[in-house]
Design a protein around this motif. Structure first.
Motif, PDB file in Angstrom:
ATOM      1  N   VAL A 298       0.862  -1.233  -0.064  1.00  0.00           N
ATOM      2  CA  VAL A 298      -0.128   0.006  -0.002  1.00  0.00           C
ATOM      3  C   VAL A 298       0.828   1.132  -0.006  1.00  0.00           C
ATOM      4  O   VAL A 298       0.713   2.164  -0.773  1.00  0.00           O
ATOM      5  N   TRP A 326      -0.764   0.592  12.300  1.00  0.00           N
ATOM      6  CA  TRP A 326      -0.988   0.340  10.814  1.00  0.00           C
ATOM      7  C   TRP A 326      -0.787  -1.271  10.640  1.00  0.00           C
ATOM      8  O   TRP A 326      -1.410  -1.816   9.634  1.00  0.00           O
ATOM      9  N   TYR A 335      -8.496  -8.603   4.634  1.00  0.00           N
ATOM     10  CA  TYR A 335      -7.742  -7.887   3.383  1.00  0.00           C
ATOM     11  C   TYR A 335      -6.822  -8.851   2.642  1.00  0.00           C
ATOM     12  O   TYR A 335      -6.100  -9.456   3.218  1.00  0.00           O
ATOM     13  N   LEU A 340      -6.446  -4.863  -1.550  1.00  0.00           N
ATOM     14  CA  LEU A 340      -5.600  -3.898  -1.286  1.00  0.00           C
ATOM     15  C   LEU A 340      -4.791  -3.340  -2.315  1.00  0.00           C
ATOM     16  O   LEU A 340      -4.703  -1.796  -2.689  1.00  0.00           O
ATOM     17  N   ARG A 343      -7.496  -1.059  -4.165  1.00  0.00           N
ATOM     18  CA  ARG A 343      -7.976   0.030  -3.418  1.00  0.00           C
ATOM     19  C   ARG A 343      -6.721   0.975  -2.729  1.00  0.00           C
ATOM     20  O   ARG A 343      -6.900   2.080  -2.202  1.00  0.00           O
ATOM     21  N   ARG A 344      -5.668   0.728  -3.263  1.00  0.00           N
ATOM     22  CA  ARG A 344      -4.318   1.402  -2.821  1.00  0.00           C
ATOM     23  C   ARG A 344      -4.289   2.972  -2.929  1.00  0.00           C
ATOM     24  O   ARG A 344      -4.159   3.571  -1.839  1.00  0.00           O
ATOM     25  N   ILE A 347      -6.890   4.332  -0.085  1.00  0.00           N
ATOM     26  CA  ILE A 347      -6.144   4.068   1.110  1.00  0.00           C
ATOM     27  C   ILE A 347      -5.007   5.319   1.504  1.00  0.00           C
ATOM     28  O   ILE A 347      -5.057   5.802   2.524  1.00  0.00           O
ATOM     29  N   ASP A 385      -8.952   4.073   7.660  1.00  0.00           N
ATOM     30  CA  ASP A 385      -8.456   4.469   6.553  1.00  0.00           C
ATOM     31  C   ASP A 385      -7.909   3.384   5.645  1.00  0.00           C
ATOM     32  O   ASP A 385      -8.107   3.300   4.403  1.00  0.00           O
ATOM     33  N   ALA A 386      -7.827   2.058   6.309  1.00  0.00           N
ATOM     34  CA  ALA A 386      -7.303   0.749   5.986  1.00  0.00           C
ATOM     35  C   ALA A 386      -8.748   0.168   4.972  1.00  0.00           C
ATOM     36  O   ALA A 386      -8.643  -0.533   4.169  1.00  0.00           O
ATOM     37  N   ALA A 388     -10.779   2.335   3.311  1.00  0.00           N
ATOM     38  CA  ALA A 388     -11.169   3.409   2.411  1.00  0.00           C
ATOM     39  C   ALA A 388     -11.448   2.505   0.879  1.00  0.00           C
ATOM     40  O   ALA A 388     -10.677   1.691   0.526  1.00  0.00           O
TER      41      ALA A 388
END
Length: 390
Positions: A298, A326, A335, A340, A343-344, A347, A385-386, A388
């Motif tokens: 990420v 985090w 996840y 991820l 969606r990187r 995030i 936020d993770a 998002a």
């Protein structure tokens, strides 16, 4: 606040040791006192004074009866001249300061104070080719460049027969008090930090777990290759923080919001297979590796570092508070790497926006980081936020 109205990051100060940058941001824990909170029974506090010859001490080290934590990296920073002057003190029959040992229930000992001195003497006398030759000497210049085996027999005998005063902390002494004693008498040339103290007090099981967690390609990649075998053991502390929150949860921290005690409790748990089974250890290590892989996926080279929207090119040192929050958020087994990756951008945008505009969050990862409210805030923020883009 910057001229354009954006919130600026509080000053980022990188920790320095022995003139070298460590790659870790200095942490302000705030009022994280580990003072014992209530009186203890004086009858439980027993420190007995004994006298041993250096030969006897070294024999016990070789037998494994005295633990000197052989993977303690910082011992290597002693220069040959410093080591030589310590040996010269013995040759001149100058008494050394007292040592402190903590006795375990099985009768073995751990070195509490004097670890560097004892390791140096063991290396010189019993190290063989792996030991060292004497360097700078102030009074016995004729012995320069000699190893122990090169010394005249009377000097060898004098070293072996040197009497050391050892204060032994009885195993019945409460662990928290032993830790407090350790902190108070920690007077070596370079005082140990909290993780180094925990390392010296811990057993091989927890040390092995933290060693494995910090010796993977995933950890090295996520932390930019600067933390593995860190000279101040910050790599082990990072792994221990993850283990503590993974095993105990943020809720447990809220009940006893003192970071050093929280981490010491986690160390004891890892040392005890009845509290943390081998199966749980395997799950812990897998979760940690998953978190490291996801963090780099990420955030790339900015993983666990402050990264404001206007700081595209500057890479901050690693921040402990960001690491613990985090890594826990990205260890979530729901996840996947594919998810991820998709969606990187969302995030990263959410995390950088928070680091740019949310001053409460910036405080939570910068100052008084052991405060229970700030711990909760940064963990909740990371989880949010993770997620998002979902």
């Amino acid at each position: 606040m910057a001229m354009d109205g954006t919130q600026t990051t509080p000053d980022v100060v990188e920790d320095v040791f022995d003139g070298h940058a460590t790659g870790i941001e200095v942490e302000d824990l705030g009022d994280d006192s580990t003072r014992i909170q209530r009186p203890w029974n004086p009858d439980q506090i027993r420190v007995n004074t004994s006298q041993f010859s250096l030969r006897n001490i070294l024999d016990q080290i070789d037998e494994g009866s005295i633990e000197i934590a052989p993977d303690f990296q910082r011992l290597q920073v002693w220069r040959t001249d410093q080591k030589s002057l310590l040996v010269e003190s013995l040759l001149l029959q100058i008494p050394l300061p007292a040592f402190y040992f903590a006795e375990d229930a099985d009768g073995s000992f751990r070195v509490v104070d004097g670890l560097q001195r004892l390791s140096t003497l063991h290396s010189f006398v019993r190290g063989g080719e792996g030991g060292f030759a004497l360097g700078k000497l102030e009074h016995l210049d004729d012995l320069k460049n000699m190893r122990f085996s090169d010394l005249p027999v009377p000097f060898q005998r004098r070293i072996n027969n040197t009497q050391l005063i050892v204060n032994v902390i009885d195993p019945a002494t409460p662990r928290g008090v032993t830790y407090e004693i350790f902190k108070r008498i920690n007077t070596g040339g370079t005082p140990l930090n909290a993780q180094e103290i925990r390392h010296c007090m811990s057993s091989p099981r927890s040390r092995g777990i933290l060693h494995r967690m910090t010796h993977t390609n995933a950890f090295a990649t996520a932390t930019g290759g600067r933390l593995t075998d860190h000279i101040r053991m910050n790599d082990r502390e990072m792994a221990l923080r993850f283990a503590a929150f993974w095993l105990k949860g943020v809720e447990a921290y809220q009940e006893r919001p003192m970071m050093e005690l929280f981490l010491m409790d986690a160390t004891e748990m890892l040392d005890d297979p009845k509290q943390v089974s081998d199966e749980q250890v395997a799950a812990l290590e897998a979760a940690f590796e998953r978190a490291m892989i996801h963090a780099h996926l990420v955030f790339g080279d900015h993983a666990f570092r402050k990264w404001q929207k206007h700081d595209d090119h500057y890479r901050s040192p690693i921040n402990r508070a960001l690491f613990e929050s985090w890594s826990m958020a990205l260890a979530d087994p729901e996840y996947t790497s594919a998810d991820l990756t998709e969606r990187r951008a969302s995030i990263v945008q959410a995390a950088r926006e928070r680091m740019t505009t949310d001053f409460t969050y910036l405080n939570a990862i910068t100052s008084s980081t052991a405060d229970r409210v700030r711990v909760s805030y940064r963990f909740e923020a990371a989880e949010m936020d993770a997620a998002a883009g979902l």
